[in-house]
Design a protein around this motif. Structure first.
Motif, short mmCIF file in Angstrom:
data_model
loop_
_atom_site.label_atom_id
_atom_site.label_comp_id
_atom_site.label_asym_id
_atom_site.label_seq_id
_atom_site.Cartn_x
_atom_site.Cartn_y
_atom_site.Cartn_z
N ILE A 11 -72.78 14.87 34.83
CA ILE A 11 -71.19 14.52 34.98
C ILE A 11 -70.76 14.43 33.85
CG2 ILE A 11 -69.42 13.22 36.18
CD1 ILE A 11 -71.65 12.43 38.12
N THR A 12 -69.75 15.26 33.44
CA THR A 12 -69.01 15.05 32.28
C THR A 12 -67.54 14.83 32.55
OG1 THR A 12 -70.16 16.51 31.02
CG2 THR A 12 -68.08 16.25 29.94
N LEU A 13 -66.97 13.49 32.10
CA LEU A 13 -65.54 13.32 32.54
C LEU A 13 -64.88 13.26 31.21
CD1 LEU A 13 -63.50 11.96 34.50
CD2 LEU A 13 -64.41 9.84 33.59
N TYR A 14 -63.72 14.05 31.35
CA TYR A 14 -62.66 14.12 30.39
C TYR A 14 -61.45 13.10 30.77
CZ TYR A 14 -64.89 17.85 27.59
OH TYR A 14 -65.67 18.56 26.89
N TYR A 15 -61.05 12.29 30.29
CA TYR A 15 -60.08 11.08 30.87
C TYR A 15 -59.35 10.50 29.71
CZ TYR A 15 -62.99 6.96 29.32
OH TYR A 15 -63.59 6.28 28.80
N SER A 16 -58.28 9.85 29.92
CA SER A 16 -57.59 9.08 28.95
C SER A 16 -57.65 7.53 29.45
CB SER A 16 -56.04 9.33 28.83
OG SER A 16 -55.31 8.50 27.89
N SER A 17 -58.19 6.76 28.66
CA SER A 17 -58.25 5.29 28.72
C SER A 17 -56.77 4.54 28.77
CB SER A 17 -59.36 4.49 27.82
OG SER A 17 -58.72 4.62 26.40
N GLU A 18 -55.89 5.44 28.38
CA GLU A 18 -54.71 4.79 28.24
C GLU A 18 -53.83 4.79 29.37
OE1 GLU A 18 -52.22 6.95 24.96
OE2 GLU A 18 -53.92 6.38 23.85
N ASN A 19 -54.38 5.37 30.56
CA ASN A 19 -53.87 5.23 31.99
C ASN A 19 -54.77 4.44 32.86
OD1 ASN A 19 -55.25 7.07 33.45
ND2 ASN A 19 -53.94 8.67 32.24
N SER A 20 -54.34 4.06 33.86
CA SER A 20 -55.30 3.06 34.82
C SER A 20 -56.16 4.04 35.80
CB SER A 20 -54.39 2.28 35.78
OG SER A 20 -53.43 3.07 36.50
N ILE A 21 -55.81 5.11 36.13
CA ILE A 21 -56.61 6.04 36.80
C ILE A 21 -57.72 6.43 35.99
CG2 ILE A 21 -56.91 8.34 37.74
CD1 ILE A 21 -54.17 7.77 38.83
N GLY A 22 -57.65 6.83 34.51
CA GLY A 22 -58.85 7.10 33.74
C GLY A 22 -59.65 6.09 33.41
N ASN A 36 -74.45 10.91 32.63
CA ASN A 36 -73.10 11.19 32.58
C ASN A 36 -72.78 11.13 30.96
OD1 ASN A 36 -71.68 8.38 31.51
ND2 ASN A 36 -72.93 7.95 33.46
N LEU A 37 -71.49 11.98 30.69
CA LEU A 37 -70.90 11.98 29.38
C LEU A 37 -69.67 11.50 29.51
CD1 LEU A 37 -70.95 12.55 26.41
CD2 LEU A 37 -70.78 14.84 26.93
N ILE A 104 -60.59 15.24 34.26
CA ILE A 104 -61.34 16.41 34.54
C ILE A 104 -62.77 16.33 34.73
CG2 ILE A 104 -61.81 18.86 33.74
CD1 ILE A 104 -59.10 18.71 32.34
N VAL A 105 -63.54 16.42 35.60
CA VAL A 105 -64.87 16.30 35.90
C VAL A 105 -65.64 17.56 35.77
CG1 VAL A 105 -66.75 15.91 37.43
CG2 VAL A 105 -64.93 14.16 36.89
N ILE A 106 -66.75 17.65 34.98
CA ILE A 106 -67.53 18.94 34.91
C ILE A 106 -68.98 18.56 35.41
CG2 ILE A 106 -68.50 20.82 33.64
CD1 ILE A 106 -66.15 20.30 31.72
N LYS A 107 -69.43 19.22 36.63
CA LYS A 107 -70.74 19.20 36.94
C LYS A 107 -71.30 20.57 37.32
CE LYS A 107 -74.02 17.09 40.30
NZ LYS A 107 -74.12 16.36 41.40
N GLY A 108 -72.41 20.90 36.54
CA GLY A 108 -72.83 22.27 36.39
C GLY A 108 -71.79 23.17 35.93
N GLU A 109 -71.64 24.02 36.81
CA GLU A 109 -70.24 25.05 36.26
C GLU A 109 -69.12 24.77 37.07
OE1 GLU A 109 -71.68 29.03 36.11
OE2 GLU A 109 -73.53 28.71 35.13
N GLU A 110 -69.05 23.80 37.57
CA GLU A 110 -67.63 23.40 38.42
C GLU A 110 -66.98 22.40 37.78
OE1 GLU A 110 -66.87 21.96 42.91
OE2 GLU A 110 -68.93 21.86 42.26
N TYR A 111 -65.77 22.75 37.64
CA TYR A 111 -64.52 21.94 37.05
C TYR A 111 -63.82 21.49 37.96
CZ TYR A 111 -65.46 24.24 32.48
OH TYR A 111 -66.32 24.81 31.29
#
Length: 136
Positions: A11-22, A36-37, A104-111
């Protein structure tokens, strides 16, 4: 071939730690027990090519990755709609990572765009939402 590594077991996660959801999503991903990455865009520079690939994987324009309704966005850019090219939107994402609309999460070829921590839980449990595809 894209520049973002794809692995159906990771699982690859692109996020911002500058917000609570991230921050919450990062905690969920890291505690999921899955390989994960996590890429915190407020600490790691994401290239324009990577942003373009993320947007394309989601079927969106780069401009659609920016939360123009964020109060800080409006403080910086005003209430009026702004019209920028992709390079302009990339500069915004690099200068203000907190303006990333959703993780944004990527798993396999799914975004998948995640708007809440519960989105991730549903994504990880295919029986709860039926959105995870079986991989061969």
């Amino acid at each position: 071939m894209g520049v973002i590594a794809m692995d159906k077991k990771q699982i690859t996660l692109y996020y911002s730690s500058e917000n609570s959801i991230g921050k919450q999503l990062n905690a969920y991903v890291e505690s999921s027990g899955k390989d994960n990455l996590t890429i915190d865009i407020s600490k790691t520079n994401v290239t324009g090519t990577q942003w373009a690939e993320l947007a394309d994987g989601l079927g969106k324009k780069i401009s659609e990755l920016v939360n123009t309704e964020h109060p800080d966005f409006k403080d910086v850019y005003g209430e009026d709609t702004i019209d920028l090219d992709d390079d302009g939107w990339l500069k915004i994402l690099n200068k203000y990572p907190s303006f990333l609309k959703n993780a944004i999460v990527i798993k396999g070829e799914e975004y998948i765009e995640l708007t809440s921590a519960s989105d991730f839980k549903q994504y990880m449990d295919p029986d709860s939402a039926g959105i995870e595809k079986p991989y061969k």
